[in-house]
Write an enzyme that holds these catalytic residues in place. Structure first.
Site, PDB file in Angstrom:
ATOM      1  CG  HIS A  42      -1.996  -0.979   1.212  1.00  0.00           C
ATOM      2  ND1 HIS A  42      -3.238  -0.763   0.679  1.00  0.00           N
ATOM      3  CD2 HIS A  42      -2.004  -2.243   1.663  1.00  0.00           C
ATOM      4  CE1 HIS A  42      -3.976  -1.845   0.822  1.00  0.00           C
ATOM      5  NE2 HIS A  42      -3.239  -2.774   1.411  1.00  0.00           N
ATOM      6  CE  LYS A  61      -6.261  13.999   0.317  1.00  0.00           C
ATOM      7  NZ  LYS A  61      -6.414  12.779  -0.434  1.00  0.00           N
ATOM      8  NE  ARG A  62      -3.716  10.314  10.368  1.00  0.00           N
ATOM      9  CZ  ARG A  62      -3.346   9.303  11.151  1.00  0.00           C
ATOM     10  NH1 ARG A  62      -4.064   8.196  11.199  1.00  0.00           N
ATOM     11  NH2 ARG A  62      -2.261   9.396  11.896  1.00  0.00           N
ATOM     12  CE  LYS A  85      -2.386  10.884   3.206  1.00  0.00           C
ATOM     13  NZ  LYS A  85      -3.003  10.030   2.176  1.00  0.00           N
ATOM     14  CB  THR A 116     -10.057   5.180  -0.991  1.00  0.00           C
ATOM     15  OG1 THR A 116      -9.489   5.491   0.288  1.00  0.00           O
ATOM     16  CG2 THR A 116      -9.454   3.891  -1.504  1.00  0.00           C
ATOM     17  CE  LYS A 169     -13.806   6.235   1.083  1.00  0.00           C
ATOM     18  NZ  LYS A 169     -12.773   6.299   2.117  1.00  0.00           N
TER      19      LYS A 169
HETATM   20  C1  GL7 Z   1      -2.385   3.658   1.991  1.00  0.00           C
HETATM   21  C2  GL7 Z   1      -2.059   4.620   0.861  1.00  0.00           C
HETATM   22  O1  GL7 Z   1      -1.333   5.701   1.351  1.00  0.00           O
HETATM   23  C3  GL7 Z   1      -3.288   5.101   0.083  1.00  0.00           C
HETATM   24  O2  GL7 Z   1      -2.876   5.803  -1.064  1.00  0.00           O
HETATM   25  C4  GL7 Z   1      -4.150   3.918  -0.337  1.00  0.00           C
HETATM   26  O3  GL7 Z   1      -5.327   4.368  -0.966  1.00  0.00           O
HETATM   27  C5  GL7 Z   1      -4.496   3.086   0.899  1.00  0.00           C
HETATM   28  C6  GL7 Z   1      -5.301   1.864   0.556  1.00  0.00           C
HETATM   29  O4  GL7 Z   1      -4.648   1.107  -0.414  1.00  0.00           O
HETATM   30  O5  GL7 Z   1      -3.290   2.636   1.537  1.00  0.00           O
HETATM   31  N1  GL7 Z   1      -1.181   3.066   2.506  1.00  0.00           N
HETATM   32  C7  GL7 Z   1      -1.058   3.259   3.826  1.00  0.00           C
HETATM   33  O6  GL7 Z   1      -0.138   2.855   4.527  1.00  0.00           O
HETATM   34  N2  GL7 Z   1      -2.106   3.979   4.267  1.00  0.00           N
HETATM   35  C8  GL7 Z   1      -2.925   4.258   3.238  1.00  0.00           C
HETATM   36  O7  GL7 Z   1      -3.947   4.882   3.337  1.00  0.00           O
HETATM   37  C9  GL7 Z   1      -2.328   4.353   5.648  1.00  0.00           C
END
Ligand code: GL7
Length: 801
Positions: free
Chosen positions: A353, A541-542, A547, A649, A653
């Site tokens: 991820h 988002k975080r 970001k 994601t 949304k």
């Molecule tokens: C993340 C990615 O940063 C994000 O881009 C992705 O949509 C998500 C789900 O695949 O995974 N990887 C990660 O460590 N976090 C994410 O949100 C916390």
């Protein structure tokens, strides 16, 4: 599941209220009614869950097990009602009783057992697995405290514990009879048996009891109920503590800490021993259970395990599952290495991820040894055998063995272990999966190209459109019927209304309605009054440097200074909405939150601005708040440095709710752009190739841009010239960008960002065109339903029937 007429539902509600809450309808509180509804639902869910299990066992169906340290499920009541087919009747009955359904549903605590996208993805996936009728269960940890609750005090983030279990959690069932022991630490000795095999004996281990709590996962309109099993750590009751009760109490507390809280860090490796213990706790309890159930249910040799089970690991956090399965197969089931390895490597599949180096988990060898020495021995053996096989079978890669090794410099590289032990490795968006192959794991890709594949993320349209935006959902169904509900790709049927002014007007009315609702939320939470006719520009988002919330702020500062320069300037009124939690130890991220508040404070109260720009920060961004925000968004800010956001994601949304993406060619934005066409999205900034090339060549010269570009310089200087705070309040941010040579390319992308913003605002003036763009985004968004994603996982990786 049972269907109810209104009068039947009312009747069962009354019975539940009387039996469970000793209250009549008239005297019951919202909380009473909430729990009564949960109880009605739970009866249905339990029955369907048992039927599903029986059916699956009888049919010997292949099962997917989704292992994740995070499940960001949010509230379940509406989603469960919807999927069980009871949402409409429940809403109607409550309304007739003079009760506000939304208020009753908001009695549920938001289960925040995840940090961000990764955890929410796991929750969306469970919904889709159940809704597509597959047999698939989730396994995670029942953290006593979930992700912290964010409070803002004088512009500063304060973290409070998330006490989500304070009230009874209505969806879970404790199953003490299925608890399993998990062993930590101790020593391992080996002896050679007569047949030449080694026998391993463990001693002095600490045993913790993993107690499962099951939460039913209800499929949409198909009576299929899977389970999310959340493990809780307890002291085994037969533990003998020498000494007094105080010792036992302390012992108990130290054990319970294992499932005590979720680490609040969404992208950096948290170098804590406890986190490592949590990981082993999850995989050991889960895999023991899977093996036990397999033997008990199917009476098949354990060598068939992988034919009936697939384990998907959500990022590297559950990677110890690989050596744990090896351990069980060898030490407990008596298999030899080769058989155990065959089964294991046909069972595990790994999803990556992130490519951010700091988020690729690496654990010091001594810590892994401390968690469980036998597990370390197995990892070591996996590494030795792997390196040897590369040496022998791939002479051309011999000089790469040091980079490929699972253990190097006394560190265990979890992603490498995950790749070596899995039959599938996937990224979460097309671009991300290419970057993994070309850069991050290029050497592994050369060795085993067949393992690598892409599965672009998705979101469940049931939560993110149907329950969170019923107005839009109803408009769609009124217009094209409701086939799209089970086949979200059919949202494309809306294209026939592209030139239908009446429809476009209704679409705009829905958006305005949702903006008014969010306006209320904003006012109640912040006291800030926003104009529902301004553009709602959203970045939620975080909080993370990549970001680039700071880029967004620099743009706002630029706009503000333009107004200050020429107060009569004509601009489209706009409301900038932020929501973001920063990891508690992430100083720069917390400074950005302060800056958002400082800018808001100045801009919102400046009479020159005259309410044309508003800046709003909504505290404690979580799933429930997201459900209020997404339907009202018009511009979806997805402005990560290209190559750094694996997928995103939130972008999906907002698109599904008719917002137009304003973003970089990063993550799934690339696929959104392809789908909607460049006329229906606002793209700016460096490409991922450009970013990667700069990185490979030592970056670009940020100083030069700062010195020569007056727009950039003015915006940056606002951080140090007291415009937004006395006493050099934002020095840290300013120097952080300039002395580190701007690793996130803020200054490099600044001008194209400002320009695309102006283009977007100009486009907004043509309302009809904007509505058509919005419609295009909605009708193409079916592609991002997690049903599509899960269908691909099920067919390509899991091979489910
Ligand atoms: C993340 C990615 O940063 C994000 O881009 C992705 O949509 C998500 C789900 O695949 O995974 N990887 C990660 O460590 N976090 C994410 O949100 C916390």
């Amino acid at each position: 599941m049972k269907t109810y007429t209104k009068s039947e539902f009312r009747k069962v509600l009354e019975t539940k209220l009387m039996n469970k809450r000793t209250a009549t309808l008239e005297e019951s509180t919202d909380n009473d009614i909430f729990y009564a509804i949960c109880s009605i639902l739970k009866d249905e869910i339990n029955q369907a869950g048992v039927d599903t299990r029986h059916h699956n066992i009888e049919a010997k169906r292949r099962q997917i097990n989704y292992l994740s340290m995070e499940f960001l499920i949010g509230r379940l009541i509406e989603s469960n009602l919807l999927n069980a087919g009871l949402l409409d009747v429940c809403n109607e009955v409550l309304t007739e009783l003079g009760r506000d359904p939304k208020k009753i549903y908001s009695e549920e605590n938001d289960a925040g057992l995840g940090n961000g996208g990764l955890g929410r993805l796991a929750a969306c996936f469970l919904d889709s697995i159940a809704s597509l009728g597959y047999m698939g269960n989730g396994f995670g940890i029942r953290y006593r405290y979930g992700l912290f609750e964010q409070r803002i005090v004088n512009g500063t983030q304060i973290e409070l514990p998330d006490n989500w279990l304070q009230e009874v959690y209505p969806w879970e069932t404790r199953r003490i009879e299925e608890a399993v022991p998990v062993n930590f630490g101790g020593q391992v000795t080996s002896e050679v048996l007569e047949d030449g095999n080694l026998k391993f004996t463990y001693s002095n281990q600490e045993t913790v009891l993993a107690v499962p709590y099951d939460v039913g996962v209800v499929g949409y309109d198909n009576d299929n109920v899977n389970q999310l099993r959340l493990w809780s750590a307890e002291l085994p009751h037969d533990t003998i503590d020498h000494g007094d009760n105080k010792n036992r109490l302390e012992h108990m507390q130290s054990v319970e800490r294992i499932s005590g809280f979720l680490y609040p860090d969404d992208s950096t490796e948290e170098g804590r021993f406890l986190r490592l213990k949590q990981q082993y706790f999850l995989v050991s309890s889960t895999i023991q259970t899977l093996i036990n159930q397999f033997k008990e249910r199917y009476q098949l040799p354990v060598t068939d395990f992988h034919k009936y089970h697939c384990i998907q690991i959500n990022d590297t956090h559950p990677t110890f599952g690989i050596p744990e399965l090896m351990r069980i197969l060898m030490d407990e089931e008596g298999l030899g290495w080769d058989d155990a390895w065959h089964i294991t490597t046909h069972t595990f599949a790994y999803t990556n991820h992130t490519i951010m180096q700091e988020a690729l988990e690496k654990w010091p060898v001594y810590q892994v040894q401390n968690v469980n020495p036998r597990i370390f021995m197995i990892i070591n053996e996996i590494n030795e055998r792997f390196c040897k096989s590369v040496y022998e079978a791939h002479p051309e890669m011999r000089d790469k063995i040091g980079d490929l090794a699972v253990i190097s410099n006394n560190v265990v590289h979890m992603s490498k272990l995950a790749i070596v032990g899995s039959f599938s490795v996937n990224g979460v968006a097309a671009l991300h999966s290419e970057i993994i192959k070309d850069y991050t794991f290029n050497d592994f890709y050369k060795l085993t190209p067949e393992k690598f594949n892409n599965k672009t993320n998705g979101i469940t349209h049931r939560r993110w459109l149907m329950t969170s935006n019923p107005e839009l959902s109803n408009l769609i169904s009124d217009t094209i019927g409701n086939n799209w509900v089970k086949h979200p790709q059919e949202l494309t049927q809306l294209m026939h209304y592209y030139n239908d002014d009446a429809f476009l007007d209704r679409l705009a009315e829905v958006k305005l309605h949702n903006k008014k609702a969010l306006k209320e939320v904003i006012y109640n939470k912040t006291g800030i009054e926003v104009d529902e006719h301004s553009v709602f520009d959203v970045q939620v988002k975080r909080l993370h440097e990549y970001k680039r919330q700071l880029l967004n702020l620099l743009r706002i500062i630029y706009l503000y200074n333009e107004i200050k320069r020429k107060p009569s300037i004509k601009i489209q009124p706009i409301t900038f909405i932020f929501g973001a939690k920063a990891a508690p130890g992430y100083h720069i991220a917390k400074e950005v939150i302060k800056l958002i508040h400082a800018v808001a404070n100045v801009v919102n109260n400046d009479t020159d601005v005259d309410n044309r720009i508003k800046v709003v920060f909504l505290e404690n961004y979580n799933v429930t708040l997201a459900e209020d925000i997404m339907p009202a968004a018009e511009i979806s800010e997805q402005i990560s440095t290209a190559s750094m956001e694996a997928s995103g994601t939130g972008n999906m949304k907002m698109m599904m709710n008719g917002a137009i993406t304003l973003g970089t060619m990063d993550g799934a934005n690339v696929e959104i752009a392809e789908l909607v066409g460049k006329e229906n999205i606002f793209i700016f900034g460096l490409s991922s190739e450009e970013v990667i090339n700069y990185q490979l060549n030592g970056g670009y010269r940020a100083e030069d841009i700062y010195k020569t570009d007056s727009r950039v310089k003015n915006a940056m200087d606002a951080l140090i010239n007291e415009q937004f705070g006395r006493n050099y309040a934002f020095n840290d941010l300013y120097y952080h960008v300039l002395t580190n040579n701007d690793p996130y390319f803020l200054l490099k992308d600044f001008n194209s960002y400002v320009d695309i913003h102006l283009t977007a605002m100009a486009t907004y003036q043509d309302k009809r065109k904007w509505n058509q763009m919005s419609l295009t985004n909605i009708m193409k968004s079916g592609q991002f339903s997690s049903d599509r994603t899960i269908q691909q996982y099920a067919t390509d990786i899991w091979k489910l029937n």
